[in-house]
Design a protein around this motif. Sequence first.
Motif, short mmCIF file in Angstrom:
data_model
loop_
_atom_site.label_atom_id
_atom_site.label_comp_id
_atom_site.label_asym_id
_atom_site.label_seq_id
_atom_site.Cartn_x
_atom_site.Cartn_y
_atom_site.Cartn_z
N UNK A 20 -16.60 -35.78 -9.36
CA UNK A 20 -15.87 -35.68 -8.09
C UNK A 20 -16.47 -34.57 -7.23
N UNK A 21 -16.78 -33.44 -7.86
CA UNK A 21 -17.36 -32.31 -7.12
C UNK A 21 -18.73 -32.67 -6.55
N UNK A 22 -19.54 -33.36 -7.34
CA UNK A 22 -20.86 -33.77 -6.88
C UNK A 22 -20.74 -34.70 -5.67
N UNK A 23 -19.84 -35.67 -5.77
CA UNK A 23 -19.63 -36.62 -4.66
C UNK A 23 -19.16 -35.89 -3.41
N UNK A 24 -18.22 -34.95 -3.59
CA UNK A 24 -17.71 -34.20 -2.44
C UNK A 24 -18.79 -33.34 -1.80
N UNK A 25 -19.60 -32.69 -2.62
CA UNK A 25 -20.66 -31.84 -2.08
C UNK A 25 -21.73 -32.66 -1.38
N UNK A 26 -22.05 -33.82 -1.94
CA UNK A 26 -23.02 -34.70 -1.28
C UNK A 26 -22.47 -35.19 0.06
N UNK A 40 -9.55 -31.64 1.18
CA UNK A 40 -10.74 -31.43 0.35
C UNK A 40 -10.82 -30.00 -0.19
N UNK A 41 -10.33 -29.04 0.62
CA UNK A 41 -10.37 -27.66 0.14
C UNK A 41 -9.46 -27.46 -1.07
N UNK A 42 -8.32 -28.14 -1.09
CA UNK A 42 -7.42 -28.03 -2.24
C UNK A 42 -8.06 -28.64 -3.49
N UNK A 43 -8.69 -29.79 -3.30
CA UNK A 43 -9.36 -30.45 -4.43
C UNK A 43 -10.50 -29.58 -4.95
N UNK A 44 -11.30 -29.06 -4.02
CA UNK A 44 -12.45 -28.23 -4.41
C UNK A 44 -12.00 -26.96 -5.12
N UNK A 45 -10.99 -26.30 -4.58
CA UNK A 45 -10.49 -25.07 -5.21
C UNK A 45 -9.84 -25.35 -6.56
N UNK A 46 -9.14 -26.48 -6.65
CA UNK A 46 -8.52 -26.83 -7.93
C UNK A 46 -9.56 -27.09 -9.01
N UNK A 47 -10.61 -27.83 -8.66
CA UNK A 47 -11.68 -28.10 -9.62
C UNK A 47 -12.40 -26.80 -9.98
N UNK A 48 -12.64 -25.98 -8.98
CA UNK A 48 -13.30 -24.69 -9.23
C UNK A 48 -12.49 -23.86 -10.23
N UNK A 49 -11.17 -23.83 -10.06
CA UNK A 49 -10.31 -23.06 -10.96
C UNK A 49 -10.38 -23.58 -12.39
N UNK A 50 -10.40 -24.91 -12.54
CA UNK A 50 -10.50 -25.51 -13.87
C UNK A 50 -11.81 -25.09 -14.55
N UNK A 51 -12.90 -25.12 -13.80
CA UNK A 51 -14.19 -24.76 -14.38
C UNK A 51 -14.29 -23.27 -14.68
N UNK A 52 -13.65 -22.45 -13.86
CA UNK A 52 -13.62 -21.01 -14.14
C UNK A 52 -12.91 -20.73 -15.46
N UNK A 53 -11.74 -21.33 -15.62
CA UNK A 53 -10.97 -21.15 -16.86
C UNK A 53 -11.77 -21.68 -18.05
N UNK A 54 -12.39 -22.84 -17.88
CA UNK A 54 -13.18 -23.44 -18.95
C UNK A 54 -14.34 -22.53 -19.35
N UNK A 55 -15.05 -22.00 -18.35
CA UNK A 55 -16.23 -21.17 -18.63
C UNK A 55 -15.85 -19.88 -19.36
N UNK A 56 -14.88 -19.16 -18.82
CA UNK A 56 -14.54 -17.86 -19.40
C UNK A 56 -13.81 -18.00 -20.73
N UNK A 57 -13.05 -19.07 -20.91
CA UNK A 57 -12.43 -19.31 -22.21
C UNK A 57 -13.50 -19.57 -23.27
#
Length: 249
Positions: A20-26, A40-57
């Motif tokens: 979804x992020x790739x499609x949105x960025x393209x 789109x900003x809510x979707x982008x920020x929501x996905x970003x938050x998920x990946x932040x939590x995933x990475x640091x966890x």
Amino acid sequence: MHNKLTYIIYQVIIAILAIISIVMLLAYYAKEIDIDAYPYNLIDNGIWLVFVVDYFTSLVLADDKKAFFKHHIFDLLSIIPANSLFFFFRIAQIGETFRMLKLFRLLRLIGFTGRLASFFKRNELVYYLYISIAVIMVTAAMFCISEKVSYQTALWWAITTATTIAYGDVIPKTEIGRGAAIILMLLGIGFIGMLTGTITEFFAKKDEAAMSKQLDRLEAENHQLHADLDEIKQLLVAHTKQDNRDNDK
């Protein structure tokens, strides 16, 4: 089994969010959407938050954090907070703000793409299957809502499009419907192609393994046959010697 299923579902969700992020960025770079505007900003920020939590966890749980950092560069790129950095640069009145924002988002695009590639590289057939189904069902839902047709009809359209059959009996007429078609053509067909390729590779490897096993068995039988022949030869030699001794007597 339950933990494995949970892990699979989690990984598939992460992969779908990356898609979804790739499609949105393209779409953002193609100037089709404004990623800073609602929704789109809510979707982008929501996905970003998920990946932040995933990475640091994952980083906290990693035994070797240095190795984790080294081997998860794409994961790190995917969590670049482009919107926050843009706000900071704008407040600080740093020149070329918009160009820098595009650069950060390009890095995020590279990060998502690399992360998705790594995902498919280390996982098996089941992930291709799940994501192919997910893409078909999501685009079918988009088509159903936008084109005001039944979900069965939308699903028929999605399957025929994804399998490149496309009878043409159902076609998108709205912008959202066409967007769903683009997503399906770019992602669905690709994933189904990878799915069929993986299935072919699976059976090829299975045949190769069976042939290798058969060759190993034949080789073992050959060694055993040679051993039996050597034993027979030794017995014949011993018997001949015994006969010679008996004749001498």
